[in-house]
Design a protein around this motif. Structure first.
Motif, PDB file in Angstrom:
ATOM      1  N   LEU A   1      27.161  52.321  31.941  1.00  0.00           N
ATOM      2  CA  LEU A   1      27.195  51.317  32.942  1.00  0.00           C
ATOM      3  C   LEU A   1      26.827  49.923  32.431  1.00  0.00           C
ATOM      4  CD1 LEU A   1      26.983  50.440  35.901  1.00  0.00           C
ATOM      5  CD2 LEU A   1      24.729  50.784  35.986  1.00  0.00           C
ATOM      6  N   LYS A   2      25.745  50.196  31.330  1.00  0.00           N
ATOM      7  CA  LYS A   2      25.061  48.680  30.855  1.00  0.00           C
ATOM      8  C   LYS A   2      26.394  48.112  30.021  1.00  0.00           C
ATOM      9  CE  LYS A   2      21.395  48.722  28.683  1.00  0.00           C
ATOM     10  NZ  LYS A   2      20.225  49.432  27.837  1.00  0.00           N
ATOM     11  N   SER A   3      27.219  48.888  29.386  1.00  0.00           N
ATOM     12  CA  SER A   3      28.247  48.537  28.529  1.00  0.00           C
ATOM     13  C   SER A   3      29.318  47.855  29.188  1.00  0.00           C
ATOM     14  CB  SER A   3      28.996  49.621  27.692  1.00  0.00           C
ATOM     15  OG  SER A   3      27.932  50.105  26.810  1.00  0.00           O
ATOM     16  N   ALA A   4      29.634  48.676  30.507  1.00  0.00           N
ATOM     17  CA  ALA A   4      30.972  47.811  31.305  1.00  0.00           C
ATOM     18  C   ALA A   4      30.313  46.626  31.938  1.00  0.00           C
ATOM     19  CB  ALA A   4      30.851  48.746  32.459  1.00  0.00           C
ATOM     20  N   VAL A   5      28.947  46.487  32.044  1.00  0.00           N
ATOM     21  CA  VAL A   5      28.643  45.004  32.868  1.00  0.00           C
ATOM     22  C   VAL A   5      28.587  43.955  31.719  1.00  0.00           C
ATOM     23  CG1 VAL A   5      26.561  44.108  33.620  1.00  0.00           C
ATOM     24  CG2 VAL A   5      27.182  46.326  34.542  1.00  0.00           C
ATOM     25  N   PHE A   6      28.211  44.408  30.444  1.00  0.00           N
ATOM     26  CA  PHE A   6      28.373  43.453  29.307  1.00  0.00           C
ATOM     27  C   PHE A   6      29.567  43.162  28.994  1.00  0.00           C
ATOM     28  CE2 PHE A   6      24.480  45.845  27.356  1.00  0.00           C
ATOM     29  CZ  PHE A   6      23.368  45.346  28.083  1.00  0.00           C
ATOM     30  N   GLY A   7      30.497  43.829  29.028  1.00  0.00           N
ATOM     31  CA  GLY A   7      31.952  43.420  28.837  1.00  0.00           C
ATOM     32  C   GLY A   7      32.331  42.809  29.809  1.00  0.00           C
TER      33      GLY A   7
ATOM     34  N   ARG B   1      46.649  35.821  34.894  1.00  0.00           N
ATOM     35  CA  ARG B   1      47.274  36.021  33.496  1.00  0.00           C
ATOM     36  C   ARG B   1      46.500  35.960  32.459  1.00  0.00           C
ATOM     37  NH1 ARG B   1      51.565  39.265  34.304  1.00  0.00           N
ATOM     38  NH2 ARG B   1      52.786  38.676  36.356  1.00  0.00           N
ATOM     39  N   LEU B   2      45.547  35.111  32.476  1.00  0.00           N
ATOM     40  CA  LEU B   2      44.655  34.947  31.344  1.00  0.00           C
ATOM     41  C   LEU B   2      43.151  35.666  31.592  1.00  0.00           C
ATOM     42  CD1 LEU B   2      45.532  31.306  30.449  1.00  0.00           C
ATOM     43  CD2 LEU B   2      46.260  33.232  29.580  1.00  0.00           C
ATOM     44  N   VAL B   3      42.650  35.365  32.621  1.00  0.00           N
ATOM     45  CA  VAL B   3      41.237  35.686  32.954  1.00  0.00           C
ATOM     46  C   VAL B   3      40.944  37.277  33.079  1.00  0.00           C
ATOM     47  CG1 VAL B   3      39.003  35.434  34.185  1.00  0.00           C
ATOM     48  CG2 VAL B   3      40.569  33.470  33.798  1.00  0.00           C
ATOM     49  N   LEU B   4      42.008  37.621  34.262  1.00  0.00           N
ATOM     50  CA  LEU B   4      41.819  39.017  34.834  1.00  0.00           C
ATOM     51  C   LEU B   4      42.166  40.182  33.765  1.00  0.00           C
ATOM     52  CD1 LEU B   4      41.230  40.902  37.110  1.00  0.00           C
ATOM     53  CD2 LEU B   4      43.744  40.751  37.693  1.00  0.00           C
ATOM     54  N   PRO B   5      43.316  39.917  32.831  1.00  0.00           N
ATOM     55  CA  PRO B   5      43.343  40.872  31.973  1.00  0.00           C
ATOM     56  C   PRO B   5      42.298  41.132  30.812  1.00  0.00           C
ATOM     57  CG  PRO B   5      45.176  39.617  32.064  1.00  0.00           C
ATOM     58  CD  PRO B   5      44.390  39.013  32.911  1.00  0.00           C
ATOM     59  N   LYS B   6      41.612  40.060  30.405  1.00  0.00           N
ATOM     60  CA  LYS B   6      40.494  40.007  29.478  1.00  0.00           C
ATOM     61  C   LYS B   6      39.353  40.591  30.084  1.00  0.00           C
ATOM     62  CE  LYS B   6      42.082  35.754  26.790  1.00  0.00           C
ATOM     63  NZ  LYS B   6      43.440  35.914  27.609  1.00  0.00           N
ATOM     64  N   VAL B   7      38.866  40.410  31.284  1.00  0.00           N
ATOM     65  CA  VAL B   7      37.659  40.954  32.043  1.00  0.00           C
ATOM     66  C   VAL B   7      37.763  42.256  32.227  1.00  0.00           C
ATOM     67  CG1 VAL B   7      36.261  40.732  34.158  1.00  0.00           C
ATOM     68  CG2 VAL B   7      37.116  38.543  33.037  1.00  0.00           C
ATOM     69  N   ALA B   8      39.015  42.753  32.815  1.00  0.00           N
ATOM     70  CA  ALA B   8      39.364  44.221  32.993  1.00  0.00           C
ATOM     71  C   ALA B   8      39.440  45.063  31.672  1.00  0.00           C
ATOM     72  CB  ALA B   8      40.693  44.499  33.636  1.00  0.00           C
ATOM     73  N   ALA B   9      40.085  44.514  30.791  1.00  0.00           N
ATOM     74  CA  ALA B   9      40.074  44.982  29.223  1.00  0.00           C
ATOM     75  C   ALA B   9      38.481  45.406  28.549  1.00  0.00           C
ATOM     76  CB  ALA B   9      40.840  44.415  28.342  1.00  0.00           C
ATOM     77  N   LEU B  10      37.903  44.404  28.754  1.00  0.00           N
ATOM     78  CA  LEU B  10      36.669  44.461  27.966  1.00  0.00           C
ATOM     79  C   LEU B  10      35.647  45.322  28.966  1.00  0.00           C
ATOM     80  CD1 LEU B  10      35.118  41.267  26.512  1.00  0.00           C
ATOM     81  CD2 LEU B  10      36.157  43.163  25.394  1.00  0.00           C
ATOM     82  N   ALA B  11      35.682  45.301  30.345  1.00  0.00           N
ATOM     83  CA  ALA B  11      35.144  45.984  31.150  1.00  0.00           C
ATOM     84  C   ALA B  11      35.400  47.662  30.747  1.00  0.00           C
ATOM     85  CB  ALA B  11      35.138  45.796  32.393  1.00  0.00           C
ATOM     86  N   VAL B  12      36.494  47.911  30.553  1.00  0.00           N
ATOM     87  CA  VAL B  12      37.093  49.286  30.121  1.00  0.00           C
ATOM     88  C   VAL B  12      36.717  49.729  28.581  1.00  0.00           C
ATOM     89  CG1 VAL B  12      38.862  50.947  29.865  1.00  0.00           C
ATOM     90  CG2 VAL B  12      38.642  49.237  31.961  1.00  0.00           C
ATOM     91  N   VAL B  13      36.841  48.825  27.780  1.00  0.00           N
ATOM     92  CA  VAL B  13      36.718  49.176  26.467  1.00  0.00           C
ATOM     93  C   VAL B  13      35.587  49.150  25.956  1.00  0.00           C
ATOM     94  CG1 VAL B  13      37.058  46.822  25.379  1.00  0.00           C
ATOM     95  CG2 VAL B  13      38.250  48.880  24.260  1.00  0.00           C
ATOM     96  N   LEU B  14      34.504  48.205  26.337  1.00  0.00           N
ATOM     97  CA  LEU B  14      33.106  48.273  25.705  1.00  0.00           C
ATOM     98  C   LEU B  14      32.298  49.430  26.067  1.00  0.00           C
ATOM     99  CD1 LEU B  14      31.585  46.233  24.065  1.00  0.00           C
ATOM    100  CD2 LEU B  14      30.719  45.401  26.250  1.00  0.00           C
ATOM    101  N   PRO B  15      32.294  50.062  27.022  1.00  0.00           N
ATOM    102  CA  PRO B  15      31.762  51.460  27.065  1.00  0.00           C
ATOM    103  C   PRO B  15      32.167  52.423  26.126  1.00  0.00           C
ATOM    104  CG  PRO B  15      32.242  50.686  29.329  1.00  0.00           C
ATOM    105  CD  PRO B  15      32.918  49.869  28.305  1.00  0.00           C
ATOM    106  N   LEU B  16      33.409  52.400  25.711  1.00  0.00           N
ATOM    107  CA  LEU B  16      33.973  53.366  24.758  1.00  0.00           C
ATOM    108  C   LEU B  16      33.516  52.700  23.292  1.00  0.00           C
ATOM    109  CD1 LEU B  16      37.617  53.594  25.968  1.00  0.00           C
ATOM    110  CD2 LEU B  16      35.643  55.263  26.459  1.00  0.00           C
ATOM    111  N   ILE B  17      33.544  51.497  23.103  1.00  0.00           N
ATOM    112  CA  ILE B  17      32.887  50.971  21.889  1.00  0.00           C
ATOM    113  C   ILE B  17      31.448  51.330  21.799  1.00  0.00           C
ATOM    114  CG2 ILE B  17      32.544  49.054  20.358  1.00  0.00           C
ATOM    115  CD1 ILE B  17      34.904  47.787  21.575  1.00  0.00           C
ATOM    116  N   GLY B  18      30.854  51.119  22.927  1.00  0.00           N
ATOM    117  CA  GLY B  18      29.250  51.752  22.787  1.00  0.00           C
ATOM    118  C   GLY B  18      28.848  53.064  22.510  1.00  0.00           C
ATOM    119  N   VAL B  19      29.992  54.016  23.142  1.00  0.00           N
ATOM    120  CA  VAL B  19      29.923  55.372  22.633  1.00  0.00           C
ATOM    121  C   VAL B  19      29.944  55.570  21.277  1.00  0.00           C
ATOM    122  CG1 VAL B  19      30.591  57.836  22.931  1.00  0.00           C
ATOM    123  CG2 VAL B  19      30.384  56.291  24.900  1.00  0.00           C
ATOM    124  N   TRP B  20      30.989  54.895  20.627  1.00  0.00           N
ATOM    125  CA  TRP B  20      31.456  54.964  19.329  1.00  0.00           C
ATOM    126  C   TRP B  20      30.143  54.600  18.431  1.00  0.00           C
ATOM    127  CZ3 TRP B  20      34.872  56.667  15.986  1.00  0.00           C
ATOM    128  CH2 TRP B  20      35.071  56.222  14.968  1.00  0.00           C
TER     129      TRP B  20
END
Length: 379
Positions: free
Chosen positions: A319-325, A258-277
């Protein structure tokens, strides 16, 4: 001895024997106020302290001696106690305190090999424990993913969407601003050098490769680590302080699910988008600077960019952004669970989380640069 009201002025009298100076007797109230009002007494004290060694100093008739006056006496005596000194025990302790402080300040630090080895051992042991806890958290995360694959109805979509909004949508403004300014700076500095060789058109290659492949994902990761990573650590730490984690355990709710998985999944998804932005904002800043410094139009920049930067570089950046997130969220949660139920631990572990996240991001970026050295480069 002189009195003004109820306050006895400090006095200094010479003691003579057989017509020769034998010692000095101090009396009255020796405090900072009296000494400031009587500069002549200070000069007289300095005169006796430096005129002859081996004088007998009688301080037993002093009524009051404060720390400031004790320091003045200590300094006039050359930062040492005279051999012939008669003084009350309570006043002697004040002078010995200055003597002990002087010895501790002037004593050279001892180089103890055992202390150095003990420090290294503690550092290595702490690094081992931190790595073991991080690997344990990663293993628990993989078990949770396997559990959710068998029970897809229990995927915490609400927590994931909230984290995406907090870490992604609300970070668009600062990432766009930083990216735009970095693009301007990089373009301006590159233009100064390219003008020397008449190679102004190659600014598109420099900006495209450096921003899309390296700077965009790296800037986004650093900003997210400082902004969202610290917030994640502090959130879990506050739950520790307010005993919410204990309440979740009592109700049988998994912390990692309930705490770790949502944060890890969300950042792995959203950071590539922020990287493109961020990369897009940096390219806009670079185009703006190139237009003003090198007279390269926007349309020329857009037409030349696909040829200068192969499409594979975009996928490498994603790929780098997803790993970073993934790593930022994992490290933030790791330090969040290390927080003890006090405010000092909350601040320390939040700082450690941000520093560790940024350090790991830069290290992993260097690994990516080595692994993909010859991939995606224009021929």
């Amino acid at each position: 001895m002189f009195f003004i009201g109820e306050r006895a002025e400090p006095a200094l009298d010479a003691i003579e024997r057989d017509g020769k100076l034998y010692g000095v007797r101090l009396s009255g109230e020796w405090n900072l106020r009296n000494l400031c009002e009587m500069p002549a007494l200070r000069r007289q004290l300095r005169k006796y302290a430096r005129s002859k060694s081996g004088l007998h100093w009688d301080l037993e008739t002093i009524d009051v001696l404060d720390n400031a006056a004790a320091l003045i006496l200590w300094q006039e005596w050359g930062r040492t106690l005279p051999e012939g000194l008669a003084i009350r025990p309570e006043h002697l302790r004040m002078l010995e305190r200055w003597q002990a402080q002087e010895v501790s300040e002037t004593a050279p630090p001892k180089r103890d090999l055992g202390a150095i080895l003990l420090f290294l051992y503690g550092f290595i042991a702490d690094f081992y424990r931190q790595t073991l806890d991080l690997v344990t958290l990663l293993g628990q995360l993989l078990l949770d993913v396997g559990y959710l694959l068998r029970h897809p109805g229990q995927v915490p979509w609400t927590e994931i969407s909230i984290t995406i909004y907090e870490s992604g949508v609300r970070a668009l403004g600062i990432t766009a601003l930083v990216g735009f300014l970095i693009g301007i700076v990089l373009s301006y500095l590159s233009a100064l050098q390219l003008k020397l060789f008449g190679a102004e058109i190659y600014i598109i290659d420099i900006l495209g490769l450096s921003i899309i492949r390296e700077l965009g994902p790296l800037l986004a990761a650093i900003l997210v680590a400082g902004r969202s990573g610290s917030a994640m650590t502090a959130q879990i730490g506050i739950m520790r302080v307010t005993e919410e984690l204990d309440a979740l355990s009592a109700m049988g709710i998994s912390h990692s699910l309930r705490l770790v998985l949502p944060k890890v999944a969300a950042l792995a998804v959203v950071l590539p988008l922020i990287g493109v932005w961020t990369s897009g904002s940096a390219l806009l800043g670079g185009m703006f600077s190139a237009q003003n410094t090198l007279d390269i139009g926007y349309m020329q920049f857009f037409l030349k960019l696909p040829d200068a930067v192969p499409l594979l570089n975009v996928f490498i950046g994603l790929l780098k952004s997803a790993v970073f997130g993934f790593l930022i969220a994992l490290v933030a949660c790791h330090f969040g669970f290390k927080i003890k139920p006090n405010t000092e631990s909350l601040g320390n572990e939040t700082t450690n989380s941000v520093v560790s996240s940024i350090t790991i991001v830069i290290m992993v970026d260097a690994v990516f640069a080595i692994l993909f050295m010859g991939i995606g480069m224009p021929i």
